[in-house]
Design a protein around this motif. Structure first.
Motif, PDB file in Angstrom:
ATOM      1  N   THR A 181       0.799  -1.203  -0.052  1.00 47.27           N
ATOM      2  CA  THR A 181       0.303  -0.559   0.077  1.00 47.27           C
ATOM      3  C   THR A 181       0.483   1.449   0.269  1.00 47.27           C
ATOM      4  OG1 THR A 181      -1.780  -1.153   1.436  1.00 47.27           O
ATOM      5  CG2 THR A 181      -2.375   1.001   0.978  1.00 47.27           C
ATOM      6  N   HIS A 182       0.497   2.030  -0.879  1.00 46.63           N
ATOM      7  CA  HIS A 182       1.113   3.399  -1.142  1.00 46.63           C
ATOM      8  C   HIS A 182       0.141   4.353  -1.302  1.00 46.63           C
ATOM      9  CE1 HIS A 182       3.269   6.755  -2.989  1.00 46.63           C
ATOM     10  NE2 HIS A 182       4.044   6.281  -1.824  1.00 46.63           N
ATOM     11  N   LYS A 183       0.406   5.770  -0.878  1.00 46.84           N
ATOM     12  CA  LYS A 183      -1.159   6.699  -0.040  1.00 46.84           C
ATOM     13  C   LYS A 183      -0.488   7.442  -1.997  1.00 46.84           C
ATOM     14  CE  LYS A 183       1.905  10.771   2.030  1.00 46.84           C
ATOM     15  NZ  LYS A 183       3.052  10.286   0.997  1.00 46.84           N
ATOM     16  N   GLU A 184       0.487   7.349  -2.682  1.00 47.34           N
ATOM     17  CA  GLU A 184      -0.465   7.760  -4.003  1.00 47.34           C
ATOM     18  C   GLU A 184      -0.678   6.957  -5.212  1.00 47.34           C
ATOM     19  OE1 GLU A 184       3.659   9.950  -4.132  1.00 47.34           O
ATOM     20  OE2 GLU A 184       2.999  10.702  -2.644  1.00 47.34           O
ATOM     21  N   ILE A 185      -0.296   5.397  -4.144  1.00 47.73           N
ATOM     22  CA  ILE A 185      -0.785   4.432  -6.337  1.00 47.73           C
ATOM     23  C   ILE A 185      -1.860   4.099  -6.179  1.00 47.73           C
ATOM     24  CG2 ILE A 185       0.514   2.714  -6.759  1.00 47.73           C
ATOM     25  CD1 ILE A 185       2.891   3.063  -6.399  1.00 47.73           C
ATOM     26  N   LYS A 186      -2.825   4.774  -6.222  1.00 48.82           N
ATOM     27  CA  LYS A 186      -4.507   3.507  -6.973  1.00 48.82           C
ATOM     28  C   LYS A 186      -4.762   2.165  -6.798  1.00 48.82           C
ATOM     29  CE  LYS A 186      -7.929   5.316  -9.964  1.00 48.82           C
ATOM     30  NZ  LYS A 186      -7.872   5.703 -10.629  1.00 48.82           N
ATOM     31  N   ASN A 187      -5.067   1.993  -6.052  1.00 51.29           N
ATOM     32  CA  ASN A 187      -5.053   0.714  -6.076  1.00 51.29           C
ATOM     33  C   ASN A 187      -4.670   0.059  -5.777  1.00 51.29           C
ATOM     34  OD1 ASN A 187      -8.024   0.355  -6.513  1.00 51.29           O
ATOM     35  ND2 ASN A 187      -7.076   0.600  -9.291  1.00 51.29           N
ATOM     36  N   SER A 188      -3.381   0.658  -5.318  1.00 50.14           N
ATOM     37  CA  SER A 188      -1.525  -0.450  -4.206  1.00 50.14           C
ATOM     38  C   SER A 188      -2.970  -1.320  -3.483  1.00 50.14           C
ATOM     39  CB  SER A 188      -0.888   0.529  -3.927  1.00 50.14           C
ATOM     40  OG  SER A 188      -1.585   1.518  -2.964  1.00 50.14           O
ATOM     41  N   SER A 189      -1.595  -2.593  -3.491  1.00 50.79           N
ATOM     42  CA  SER A 189      -2.305  -3.464  -1.848  1.00 50.79           C
ATOM     43  C   SER A 189      -1.111  -3.656  -1.643  1.00 50.79           C
ATOM     44  CB  SER A 189      -3.397  -4.455  -2.458  1.00 50.79           C
ATOM     45  OG  SER A 189      -3.631  -5.236  -1.630  1.00 50.79           O
ATOM     46  N   ASP A 190      -1.483  -4.020   0.292  1.00 44.78           N
ATOM     47  CA  ASP A 190      -0.450  -5.241   0.742  1.00 44.78           C
ATOM     48  C   ASP A 190      -0.556  -6.870  -0.121  1.00 44.78           C
ATOM     49  OD1 ASP A 190       0.932  -3.268   2.133  1.00 44.78           O
ATOM     50  OD2 ASP A 190       0.238  -4.044   3.538  1.00 44.78           O
ATOM     51  N   PHE A 191      -1.422  -6.835  -0.566  1.00 45.87           N
ATOM     52  CA  PHE A 191      -1.686  -8.209  -0.653  1.00 45.87           C
ATOM     53  C   PHE A 191      -1.182  -9.552  -2.230  1.00 45.87           C
ATOM     54  CE2 PHE A 191      -5.531  -7.005   2.573  1.00 45.87           C
ATOM     55  CZ  PHE A 191      -4.861  -7.542   3.354  1.00 45.87           C
TER      56      PHE A 191
END
Ligand code: PMV
Length: 360
Positions: A181-191
C-alpha cells in the motif's frame, strides 16, 4: 480488494486429472521490500522491473484421489530430478494457501520445474518459481469455476504467489509492478502486486538488466531470516518511511525519464538494503570484494563517459546492471572489457524488462 474476496465459493465440478504449464519471470526491485509481518505482509511498498529471460517453467499435473488426503500429496522435480529438499517450502506454501484453494488435499500433484538460469547461479528462483506454481494452481481453479475473469485470475495468482515468496507477487505481470500500500498509488495493496499504470517515458522501454554473477553459491542468509531482522532493527522505522518516499520520487522520474534522478534512487535503495543487513543483529555482509570493485568501476565509467549505467543488488553479492537500450552496445563492451574479470568463471546473464508470465 479484501482477503475474503480470494476465498472460493463451492466448486461446481472437479476434474479427475489434468495438467497446466506456466512460464513465470524473475523480477528486480528498484525500491526494495525488506521487512514483513505475518502472513507475508510487506513492511513497506516496493516496485520492480519484470525480467524477460530469467524465468521458471513449471508443469503441474494433478490426479484426484479416491479419498481426501490427511496431508498434502506432491512430488517436486527440478530438471527431471526428484527434489525432496524442496518439499518443506512447498508444504508451507500449500498450508498458507489452502483456505483460498480448498481442493488441495483432494489431489496428488506432480510439480515439474526448471529455471532458465542454473540453480547454483545465486539468482533466487523463489519469485519466478512461486509465481509459476501459483499460476498453475489458478489455471486448475479456473477449470472448477465458470467465467473467472482475467483480472481476477491474475490478481489471485499474485495473491497466492505472495504467500509463497513475497517478491513472487511481482512476477505475474509486467513491465513494472508495485506491491504494498502506498498513498499515491491507486489500488495498491499489501496482498498482491499490480502493474504500474502511470505514464512511463520511452527511455525505459526495453530497459536492460545485465546480471553479473559474482557469487554463485547457496544463499548465506535466507530471506525469511533477513526480513525478520527488520523486527526490532534500530533503523527500521526510518527505512520504511524512506522506501515510501523513494516510491513517490519514482513516479515523476518514470514520467520525465530523468535518468540521473533514477540512478540516485535505485543505487541508494540497493545500498540501503545492504546497510540494513550490516546494521541488524546479528549482522551480515552479503557483498563480496568483487561486488564493491564492480560498483567502483560503474561509478568511474559513468563519470568518464556520461553513461546512464547504474547498479542494483538483491540480498546477495551479484550485481544487476541497469541501463537504457540505446546504450546496450557500449555498455556490453564495457562489461566485457572491464567487469567480466570480477564475475565467477566470467559469467553474466543478459536480460531486459519483460511483460509477465505466459501460459505454455
Ligand atoms: O521474496 P523474498 O522474501 O525472497 O524477499 C526478497 C527481497 C529482496 O529481493 C531483497 C528485495 C525485493 O524487493 O525483491
Amino acid at each position: 480488494m479484501t482477503v475474503e474476496a480470494f476465498i472460493s465459493s463451492p466448486y461446481q465440478q472437479k476434474p479427475a486429472k489434468g495438467s497446466h504449464t506456466w512460464k513465470s519471470p524473475s523480477n528486480i526491485a528498484l525500491v526494495k521490500y525488506w521487512g514483513k509481518t505475518a502472513p507475508q505482509i510487506p513492511a513497506n511498498p516496493s516496485i520492480s522491473f519484470t525480467l524477460n529471460n530469467c524465468h521458471t517453467i513449471t508443469t503441474l499435473t494433478y490426479t484426484k484421489q479416491t479419498t481426501v488426503n490427511a496431508d498434502f500429496s506432491f512430488d517436486i522435480f527440478l530438471d527431471g530430478e526428484l527434489k525432496p529438499d524442496f518439499a518443506p517450502k512447498i508444504e508451507i506454501f500449500l498450508k498458507r494457501i489452502e483456505i483460498y484453494i480448498p481442493f488441495l488435499k483432494e489431489y496428488h500433484f506432480k510439480i515439474e520445474t526448471s529455471n532458465s538460469f542454473p540453480h547454483s547461479s545465486g539468482i533466487a528462483s523463489s519469485a519466478s518459481g512461486m509465481g509459476a506454481l501459483a499460476l498453475c494452481l489458478m489455471s486448475m481453479e479456473r477449470e472448477f469455476v465458470a467465467n473467472m475473469d482475467d483480472g481476477f485470475f491474475l490478481k489471485k495468482a499474485s495473491f497466492l504467489a505472495r504467500l509463497g515468496s513475497g517478491s513472487a507477487c511481482r512476477s505475474i505481470e509486467g513491465p513494472i509492478v508495485t506491491w504494498g500500500t502506498h498513498k499515491e498509488i491507486k489500488n495498491s495493496s499489501d496482498f498482491y502486486g499490480i502493474p504500474y499504470t502511470e505514464e512511463v517515458n520511452d527511455v525505459f522501454k526495453n530497459y536492460q538488466d545485465t546480471i553479473l554473477l559474482v557469487d554463485v553459491g547457496e544463499k548465506w542468509v535466507s530471506s525469511t531470516v533477513g526480513h525478520n531482522l527488520m523486527n526490532n532493527h534500530p533503523f527500521a522505522e526510518e527505512r520504511f518511511v524512506q522506501a515510501n518516499s523513494n516510491l513517490s520520487k519514482l513516479s515523476p522520474i518514470f514520467k520525465s525519464g530523468n535518468l540521473e534522478e533514477f540512478i540516485e534512487v535505485v543505487e541508494s535503495e540497493a545500498l540501503t538494503l545492504h546497510a540494513m543487513m550490516m546494521t541488524s543483529m546479528p549482522y551480515f555482509i552479503l557483498m563480496k570484494p568483487n561486488t564493491l570493485k564492480i560498483i567502483e568501476k560503474v561509478w568511474e565509467y559513468r563519470k568518464e563517459t556520461g553513461s546512464h549505467l547504474c547498479f542494483t543488488l538483491d540480498a546477495g553479492a551479484n550485481v544487476h546492471l541497469l541501463y537504457p537500450e540505446a546504450e546496450k552496445e557500449t555498455v556490453l563492451q564495457f562489461i566485457k572489457n572491464e567487469l567480466v574479470a570480477y564475475c565467477k568463471k566470467g559469467k553474466y546473464i543478459c536480460d531486459q524488462i519483460g511483460f509477465g508470465a505466459r501460459k505454455l
